[in-house]
Write an enzyme that holds these catalytic residues in place. Sequence first.
Site, short mmCIF file in Angstrom:
data_model
loop_
_atom_site.label_atom_id
_atom_site.label_comp_id
_atom_site.label_asym_id
_atom_site.label_seq_id
_atom_site.Cartn_x
_atom_site.Cartn_y
_atom_site.Cartn_z
N THR A 1 0.86 -1.18 0.00
CA THR A 1 0.00 0.00 0.00
C THR A 1 0.89 1.23 0.00
O THR A 1 1.54 1.54 1.00
CB THR A 1 -0.92 0.01 1.23
OG1 THR A 1 -1.73 -1.17 1.22
CG2 THR A 1 -1.84 1.24 1.20
N LYS B 1 -7.43 1.19 -2.97
CA LYS B 1 -6.93 0.61 -1.72
C LYS B 1 -6.98 1.63 -0.58
O LYS B 1 -7.41 1.32 0.53
CB LYS B 1 -5.50 0.10 -1.93
CG LYS B 1 -4.78 -0.31 -0.65
CD LYS B 1 -5.47 -1.46 0.07
CE LYS B 1 -4.62 -1.91 1.25
NZ LYS B 1 -5.27 -2.96 2.06
N LYS C 1 -0.30 5.48 8.56
CA LYS C 1 0.41 5.68 7.30
C LYS C 1 -0.55 5.72 6.12
O LYS C 1 -0.48 6.60 5.25
CB LYS C 1 1.45 4.58 7.13
CG LYS C 1 2.30 4.67 5.87
CD LYS C 1 1.79 3.82 4.72
CE LYS C 1 1.91 2.34 5.01
NZ LYS C 1 1.49 1.52 3.83
#
Length: 293
Positions: free
Chosen positions: A96, A171, A239
């Site tokens: 990711t 995502k 994150k």
Amino acid sequence: MAKVGWIGLGNMGVPMSQNLIKAGHDVTVWNRTKAKAESVIAAGAQWADSPKEIASKCDFIFTMVSDGPTLQAVTLGENGVVAGLSPKKIVIDMSTVSPAESAKVNDAVESKDCKFIRGPVTGSTVLAQNATLGILASGDRAAYDQVLPLFEAMGKNQFYLGAEEEARVMKLSLNTMIGTSMQMMAEAVVLAEKAGLDVTQVCEVIAGSAVGSPLVGYKVAPISKGEYNPAFSVKLMMKDFDLAFDAAKQYGVSMPVTAITRQCLAAAAATGRGEKDFSVLTQVLEGQCGVTR
């Protein structure tokens, strides 16, 4: 049988690479810490001394790493993947990372007459072990069709989303929804808990109601027990939220609920829970509301 290289053997990378071995593929692996590769080597993988070596030996090179800077290090570094590529190979990143970081790697891969597929996944370590992940993919369609049998060895649900960075944005969109959903569950649980209800039963009711979902089902046990072993840590969710905010700036999107949840995640990290599963948001709110279990 495909010649597959795998770079990154964390909580997700180990079971995913093992599933490729189980499917009969010739798998070569590399990880910064070789000890983490022991179980995969025991399952039949070969070891390479660098990402460059993997790229030179394999036709399909997968990366599954923690963040964008790590992805760029293992692909663009002196001994990285790009340095070992020869024409017509396919590099697939399942991490990711931001669309901008991804695009930089794509340009470098394509400069070697190779193709780059973005293939981030949805699902936990349990789904990785069971080869039932969801895989979001974008990039060259012909290259995707070549990679699809490998994806099917690791995931149950396959989604081709477009020719460029669409999978990255999808995502990040999913992860913001997952994170904000967990904050909502925390608030529901703590409200019921303060009113005297049993937490285990509260979680069971939520899971069996109209708001129940696979995510809720996965988090019933850790919230009920108050044990937050990391399937996906607070720090990783922070994150991903930050990457989502960068994308939101790029596309001009307001994300107020995501912003509030990001502060709740920051509170979890600030109180020593950064490595806990992100469902620890319930415990953080319990502390703020004077609840002790």
